[in-house]
Design a protein around this motif. Structure first.
Motif, PDB file in Angstrom:
ATOM      1  N   GLN A  34      -5.435  -4.597  24.469  1.00 10.54           N
ATOM      2  CA  GLN A  34      -4.866  -4.907  25.780  1.00 10.54           C
ATOM      3  C   GLN A  34      -3.752  -5.937  25.687  1.00 10.54           C
ATOM      4  O   GLN A  34      -2.792  -5.894  26.469  1.00 10.54           O
ATOM      5  CB  GLN A  34      -5.978  -5.393  26.710  1.00 10.54           C
TER       6      GLN A  34
ATOM      7  N   GLN B  55      -0.702  -4.030  24.719  1.00  5.20           N
ATOM      8  CA  GLN B  55      -0.218  -3.264  25.873  1.00  5.20           C
ATOM      9  C   GLN B  55       0.499  -4.187  26.861  1.00  5.20           C
ATOM     10  O   GLN B  55       1.547  -3.819  27.410  1.00  5.20           O
ATOM     11  CB  GLN B  55      -1.395  -2.571  26.556  1.00  5.20           C
ATOM     12  N   ALA B  56      -0.065  -5.389  27.074  1.00  4.33           N
ATOM     13  CA  ALA B  56       0.550  -6.344  27.995  1.00  4.33           C
ATOM     14  C   ALA B  56       1.920  -6.791  27.487  1.00  4.33           C
ATOM     15  O   ALA B  56       2.865  -6.988  28.279  1.00  4.33           O
ATOM     16  CB  ALA B  56      -0.363  -7.549  28.187  1.00  4.33           C
TER      17      ALA B  56
ATOM     18  N   ARG C   7       4.038  -5.026  25.574  1.00  6.09           N
ATOM     19  CA  ARG C   7       5.011  -3.933  25.753  1.00  6.09           C
ATOM     20  C   ARG C   7       5.387  -3.776  27.224  1.00  6.09           C
ATOM     21  O   ARG C   7       6.563  -3.554  27.556  1.00  6.09           O
ATOM     22  CB  ARG C   7       4.432  -2.637  25.190  1.00  6.09           C
ATOM     23  N   ARG C   8       4.393  -3.906  28.103  1.00  8.57           N
ATOM     24  CA  ARG C   8       4.665  -3.782  29.539  1.00  8.57           C
ATOM     25  C   ARG C   8       5.557  -4.923  30.018  1.00  8.57           C
ATOM     26  O   ARG C   8       6.495  -4.714  30.799  1.00  8.57           O
ATOM     27  CB  ARG C   8       3.334  -3.770  30.303  1.00  8.57           C
ATOM     28  N   ALA C   9       5.285  -6.127  29.542  1.00  7.42           N
ATOM     29  CA  ALA C   9       6.086  -7.295  29.949  1.00  7.42           C
ATOM     30  C   ALA C   9       7.533  -7.151  29.493  1.00  7.42           C
ATOM     31  O   ALA C   9       8.471  -7.505  30.222  1.00  7.42           O
ATOM     32  CB  ALA C   9       5.474  -8.569  29.375  1.00  7.42           C
TER      33      ALA C   9
ATOM     34  N   ARG D  94       9.156  -4.356  29.066  1.00  3.37           N
ATOM     35  CA  ARG D  94       9.815  -3.354  29.917  1.00  3.37           C
ATOM     36  C   ARG D  94      10.195  -3.950  31.271  1.00  3.37           C
ATOM     37  O   ARG D  94      11.264  -3.664  31.806  1.00  3.37           O
ATOM     38  CB  ARG D  94       8.886  -2.149  30.126  1.00  3.37           C
ATOM     39  N   GLU D  95       9.307  -4.790  31.810  1.00  4.46           N
ATOM     40  CA  GLU D  95       9.528  -5.338  33.145  1.00  4.46           C
ATOM     41  C   GLU D  95      10.523  -6.490  33.159  1.00  4.46           C
ATOM     42  O   GLU D  95      11.220  -6.704  34.152  1.00  4.46           O
ATOM     43  CB  GLU D  95       8.192  -5.787  33.740  1.00  4.46           C
TER      44      GLU D  95
ATOM     45  N   GLU E 228       9.027  -6.540  20.376  1.00  2.00           N
ATOM     46  CA  GLU E 228       9.131  -7.098  21.733  1.00  2.00           C
ATOM     47  C   GLU E 228       8.962  -8.617  21.759  1.00  2.00           C
ATOM     48  O   GLU E 228       9.333  -9.272  22.734  1.00  2.00           O
ATOM     49  CB  GLU E 228       8.054  -6.484  22.643  1.00  2.00           C
TER      50      GLU E 228
END
Length: 405
Positions: free
Chosen positions: A45, A48-49, A51-53, A55-56, A81
């Motif tokens: 997790q 995943q956090a 990679r999501r951060a 992108r955002e 990242e």
């Protein structure tokens, strides 16, 4: 410039520390992932956090800290990242955030002190968290957290009391947190206990309305702490125990220090002395070598201890821990056992929630103002109120696992 964003994963201690990090960063365009390493899923997790951060917030500095980063800094530094990795010992030091090194992680086992980590505020939370202890001296065979947090160390009582008094001016409820909370004190002058710390807080901060404790190791609940948990109205009727299993052989292989009988006895004694107390527990499904009979002992523990706030973890082998070298249970069996534990926990919880219909509860209102938690930590839906207020409500129904006031 964008404001800093701190994403806290895992425990309440991380949440408390994230407030400090946010205060240290002020107006920097930075995203911080405060990671958890309690299971392989938690590490997944974290990735995943990250990679999501990215992108955002593609233009922001992205920093990873916390237990997963402490244990395996190079793995996170290698992610494209990630801009920087900061260790657990450094993340609450303003100098570390100003330093140029891409990886700033020291040997956590060499850290001998902790501090109350005074966050600027908990203005975004209805309750405030105070770290009083960090690290762990025990070496449960399944756990990697000591390698992320180091050895046990405590915050002097005076600093804790000062911090609680400050927070009590703006928050009705304060939560004491730590990695191994009940090990508080042996490293301090006079070797105070957690019970003594709680007594001093309640005595010296008369304006504090509610005090709550995070996870406790039941074997270390002494007479003083027991008396407070069962007889002090400002200490919430909510005890979360680190039980892990309900079979004596599995407990031995986990290197836990309590027996099944001791867990059952403590739960019975707590309920007898304070009937409204709510008991939570951490339980692991599918620990290595666990047979069906051993699992059934853990399954039965949920009802025997009346565990209404259960945290169920499928066993996750953590590299470098002794349990990872033991004969593993088949993954599909682990998954099925975790599902059975969750179903039993949901049954016990539902019966408890139904028993609260018709009762009056004191609820701390949380964002957005139409929800909150009672003293027993049952979640309550209610008419709109001011966030942070404690309101007295009558429970009229249960819907979707939540009390309706």
């Amino acid at each position: 410039m964008s404001s800093p964003h701190v994403i806290s994963l895992g425990c309440r201690l991380n949440l408390a520390e994230s407030e400090t990090i946010r205060a240290l960063l002020t107006d920097r365009d930075t995203v911080v992932i405060n990671s958890c390493a309690v299971t392989n899923e938690a590490v997944k997790q974290t990735r995943q956090a990250i990679r999501r951060a990215r992108r955002e917030r593609p233009g922001a500095e992205l920093v990873v800290t916390g237990c997963a980063a402490q244990i395996d800094p190079q793995a996170f530094a290698a992610m494209p990242e990630v801009d920087r990795v900061i260790g657990n010992a450094e993340k609450l030091d303003g100098k570390a955030w100003a330093a140029p090194e891409p990886v700033l992680v020291q040997d956590i086992m060499a850290v001998r002190e902790t501090a109350p980590h005074l966050a600027a505020s908990f203005s975004t939370h209805a309750r405030a968290f105070v770290e009083v202890q960090n690290g762990c001296d025990h070496r449960c065979t399944f756990c990697a957290i000591p390698y992320g947090r180091g050895n046990s160390r405590s915050v002097p009582a005076g600093a804790v009391i000062d911090r609680v008094a400050q927070l009590a001016e703006s928050h009705a409820e304060v939560v004491l947190t730590g990695v191994d909370l009940t090990s508080y004190g042996p490293d301090l002058p006079g070797t105070p206990s957690l019970g003594q710390l709680v007594e001093r807080i309640l005595t010296h901060v008369p304006g504090l309305q509610r005090l709550r404790l995070s996870s406790l190791d039941g074997i270390e609940v002494d007479d003083r702490l027991f008396a407070l948990l069962t007889g002090e109205p400002r200490l919430m009727p909510h005890v979360h125990l680190s039980l892990q299993a309900g079979d004596d052989m599995i407990l031995k292989r986990m290197k836990r220090r309590h027996s099944r009988a001791q867990s059952v006895a403590l739960a019975e004694q707590l309920r007898a002395a304070r009937p409204d107390i709510a008991i939570g527990a951490d339980l692991i499904a599918g620990f290595p070598t666990e047979t069906e009979e051993m699992f059934e002992n853990t399954l039965a523990l949920v009802a025997e201890c009346d565990i209404v706030h259960a945290h169920i973890f499928p066993y996750s082998p953590r590299a470098g821990t002794p349990a990872a070298r033991m004969p593993l249970v088949e993954p599909e069996v682990v998954k099925a056992r975790a599902a059975r534990l969750r179903a039993e926990a949901a049954r016990v919880r539902d019966n408890w929630l139904q028993s609260l219909v018709g009762s009056t509860q004191q609820v701390l209102v949380e964002r957005p103002g139409e929800r909150g938690h009672a003293g027993n930590f049952a979640e309550v839906r209610l008419a709109p109120h001011e966030v942070g207020e404690i309101v007295s409500v009558k429970i009229v129904d249960v819907r979707d696992g939540k009390l309706i006031a």
